[in-house]
Design an enzyme around this catalytic site. Structure first.
Site, PDB file in Angstrom:
ATOM      1  N   SER A 142       0.868  -1.261   0.167  1.00  0.00           N
ATOM      2  CA  SER A 142       0.201   0.242   0.014  1.00  0.00           C
ATOM      3  C   SER A 142       1.112   1.282  -0.110  1.00  0.00           C
ATOM      4  O   SER A 142       2.036   1.250   0.422  1.00  0.00           O
ATOM      5  CB  SER A 142      -0.767  -0.022   1.505  1.00  0.00           C
ATOM      6  OG  SER A 142      -1.342   1.171   1.495  1.00  0.00           O
ATOM      7  N   TYR A 155      -1.885  -1.555  10.508  1.00  0.00           N
ATOM      8  CA  TYR A 155      -1.865  -1.722   9.033  1.00  0.00           C
ATOM      9  C   TYR A 155      -0.666  -1.067   8.334  1.00  0.00           C
ATOM     10  O   TYR A 155       0.005  -1.824   7.529  1.00  0.00           O
ATOM     11  CB  TYR A 155      -3.339  -0.774   8.438  1.00  0.00           C
ATOM     12  CG  TYR A 155      -3.502  -0.981   6.899  1.00  0.00           C
ATOM     13  CD1 TYR A 155      -4.109  -2.064   6.538  1.00  0.00           C
ATOM     14  CD2 TYR A 155      -3.042  -0.108   6.086  1.00  0.00           C
ATOM     15  CE1 TYR A 155      -4.411  -2.207   5.131  1.00  0.00           C
ATOM     16  CE2 TYR A 155      -3.387  -0.080   4.841  1.00  0.00           C
ATOM     17  CZ  TYR A 155      -4.140  -1.464   4.292  1.00  0.00           C
ATOM     18  OH  TYR A 155      -4.552  -1.362   3.050  1.00  0.00           O
TER      19      TYR A 155
HETATM   20  P1  NAD Z   1     -11.975  -6.278   0.065  1.00  0.00           P
HETATM   21  O1  NAD Z   1     -12.458  -5.979   1.499  1.00  0.00           O
HETATM   22  O2  NAD Z   1     -12.801  -5.817  -1.138  1.00  0.00           O
HETATM   23  O3  NAD Z   1     -11.433  -7.735  -0.171  1.00  0.00           O
HETATM   24  C1  NAD Z   1     -10.514  -8.247   0.821  1.00  0.00           C
HETATM   25  C2  NAD Z   1     -10.690  -9.887   0.441  1.00  0.00           C
HETATM   26  O4  NAD Z   1     -10.021 -10.420   1.423  1.00  0.00           O
HETATM   27  C3  NAD Z   1     -12.268 -10.340   0.858  1.00  0.00           C
HETATM   28  O5  NAD Z   1     -12.742 -11.332  -0.039  1.00  0.00           O
HETATM   29  C4  NAD Z   1     -11.930 -10.858   2.107  1.00  0.00           C
HETATM   30  O6  NAD Z   1     -13.104 -12.242   2.317  1.00  0.00           O
HETATM   31  C5  NAD Z   1     -10.445 -11.844   2.184  1.00  0.00           C
HETATM   32  N1  NAD Z   1      -9.853 -11.689   3.556  1.00  0.00           N
HETATM   33  C6  NAD Z   1     -10.055 -11.203   4.476  1.00  0.00           C
HETATM   34  N2  NAD Z   1      -9.362 -11.937   5.419  1.00  0.00           N
HETATM   35  C7  NAD Z   1      -8.983 -13.079   4.954  1.00  0.00           C
HETATM   36  C8  NAD Z   1      -8.321 -14.037   5.580  1.00  0.00           C
HETATM   37  N3  NAD Z   1      -8.049 -14.059   6.767  1.00  0.00           N
HETATM   38  N4  NAD Z   1      -7.999 -15.226   4.872  1.00  0.00           N
HETATM   39  C9  NAD Z   1      -8.432 -14.956   3.575  1.00  0.00           C
HETATM   40  N5  NAD Z   1      -9.116 -14.096   2.909  1.00  0.00           N
HETATM   41  C10 NAD Z   1      -9.245 -13.135   3.690  1.00  0.00           C
HETATM   42  O7  NAD Z   1     -10.518  -5.400   0.043  1.00  0.00           O
HETATM   43  P2  NAD Z   1      -9.563  -4.706  -1.012  1.00  0.00           P
HETATM   44  O8  NAD Z   1      -9.803  -3.258  -0.971  1.00  0.00           O
HETATM   45  O9  NAD Z   1      -9.602  -5.683  -2.432  1.00  0.00           O
HETATM   46  O10 NAD Z   1      -8.256  -5.084  -0.293  1.00  0.00           O
HETATM   47  C11 NAD Z   1      -7.121  -6.429  -0.850  1.00  0.00           C
HETATM   48  C12 NAD Z   1      -5.912  -5.858  -0.466  1.00  0.00           C
HETATM   49  O11 NAD Z   1      -5.452  -4.532  -1.046  1.00  0.00           O
HETATM   50  C13 NAD Z   1      -5.606  -5.616   1.012  1.00  0.00           C
HETATM   51  O12 NAD Z   1      -4.423  -6.237   1.452  1.00  0.00           O
HETATM   52  C14 NAD Z   1      -5.524  -4.256   1.238  1.00  0.00           C
HETATM   53  O13 NAD Z   1      -4.905  -4.107   2.379  1.00  0.00           O
HETATM   54  C15 NAD Z   1      -4.889  -3.998  -0.075  1.00  0.00           C
HETATM   55  N6  NAD Z   1      -5.117  -2.464  -0.195  1.00  0.00           N
HETATM   56  C16 NAD Z   1      -6.132  -1.959  -0.523  1.00  0.00           C
HETATM   57  C17 NAD Z   1      -6.317  -0.547  -0.868  1.00  0.00           C
HETATM   58  C18 NAD Z   1      -7.629  -0.036  -1.036  1.00  0.00           C
HETATM   59  O14 NAD Z   1      -7.727   1.151  -0.840  1.00  0.00           O
HETATM   60  N7  NAD Z   1      -8.774  -0.842  -1.240  1.00  0.00           N
HETATM   61  C19 NAD Z   1      -5.150   0.243  -0.912  1.00  0.00           C
HETATM   62  C20 NAD Z   1      -3.991  -0.325  -0.671  1.00  0.00           C
HETATM   63  C21 NAD Z   1      -4.041  -1.751  -0.328  1.00  0.00           C
END
Ligand code: NAD
Length: 260
Positions: A142, A155
């Site tokens: 991130s 985080y």
């Molecule tokens: P999201 O909530 O849409 O998806 C996350 C997925 O991870 C879900 O399907 C959930 O069921 C799954 N999950 C959660 N805990 C889990 C576990 N213990 N085991 C297996 N699966 C699990 O979120 P997103 O925004 O798509 O995030 C995905 C990644 O991207 C994360 O690592 C997040 O930190 C990172 N990220 C997101 C953003 C953002 O702005 N959305 C920015 C930077 C990084």
């Protein structure tokens, strides 16, 4: 077809960024393993992507649980015969100031992001090293792998840790042609972010509109969210890159929020 016949495990691919990466890899010829906590959502996503069930499978996996990770990766390797790509993407967000942060919630976040990255890496390396054809491991970092924000202590700590893990895997994996890199997105409007908007508004005592404009997108060059497609394109670039020339790196995709 830049990933023809490669086998890719994408954790957390039932939703958001992981889901788009899975779709992009499938379009590029890969076989996909959707590994997610929520089996019903993973199965629905797999079916939507590939009604035949031949090119996309769903496995139930809590990435912080060693047994479930090992079983899920073994199941995936058995079905498709190998593992070429791991996208360690599953994640959650919990916001609170450090002095009030619940220890159990701290440990849960660290376990999913850091233990999850380690356990899935270890389970996939077992196959990648044995196969002799190399592999690509991609961690979902991130901008918070580089910068801090208020309310996000575990985080920010976890996302910084992934950079260290990627560098070690890059060094150890090199002789096996295994590369490791980190993608560092800015804010992407997924369920993870939608949930935070009202939570941050409450914690900071400002409106939800101000959370978006004055907190999330304040430092971008154009006030725009990064999209799931933007992140998936970077994930494709890392996965398709063939040599150790590109390893141990992180790439920020954030509308200029963070500039290296
Ligand atoms: P999201 O909530 O849409 O998806 C996350 C997925 O991870 C879900 O399907 C959930 O069921 C799954 N999950 C959660 N805990 C889990 C576990 N213990 N085991 C297996 N699966 C699990 O979120 P997103 O925004 O798509 O995030 C995905 C990644 O991207 C994360 O690592 C997040 O930190 C990172 N990220 C997101 C953003 C953002 O702005 N959305 C920015 C930077 C990084």
């Amino acid at each position: 077809m830049r990933l023809k016949d490669k086998v890719a495990v994408v954790t957390g691919a039932a939703s958001g960024i992981g889901n788009e990466i899975a779709k992009t890899y499938l379009r590029e010829g890969a076989k996909i393993v959707i590994a997610d906590l929520k089996l019903d959502a993973a199965q629905a996503a797999a079916k939507e992507m590939d009604p035949s069930g031949k090119n996309v499978i769903a496995v139930a996996m809590d990435v912080s649980n060693e047994q479930q990770v090992n079983d899920g990766i073994d199941q995936a390797a058995k079905f498709f015969g190998k593992i070429d790509i791991l996208v360690s993407n599953a994640g959650i967000q919990t916001v609170a100031p450090v002095d009030q942060f619940d220890f159990a919630k701290w440990k849960q976040l660290m376990a999913i992001h850091v233990d999850g990255a380690f356990l899935t890496t270890k389970a996939c390396l077992k196959y990648m090293y044995k196969q002799g054809t190399g592999g690509s491991i991609i961690y979902m970092g991130s901008v918070h792998s580089k910068e801090a924000s208020k309310l996000k202590a575990p985080y920010v700590a976890a996302k910084h840790a992934l950079e260290g893990l990627a560098k070690v895997v890059a060094k150890e994996g090199a002789e096996h042609k295994v590369r490791a890199n980190v993608i560092c997105p800015g804010f992407v409007r997924t369920p993870l972010v939608e949930k935070q908007i009202p939570e941050q508004a409450k914690e900071l005592g400002i409106s939800e509109d101000d959370v978006v404009k004055k907190v999330m997108l304040k430092e971008t060059v154009d006030g725009e969210f990064t999209t799931v497609e933007d992140v998936a394109n970077v994930a494709l670039f890392f996965a398709a890159f063939e040599t150790n020339a590109l390893t141990g790196q992180s790439l920020v995709v954030s509308h200029g929020w963070y500039m290296q």
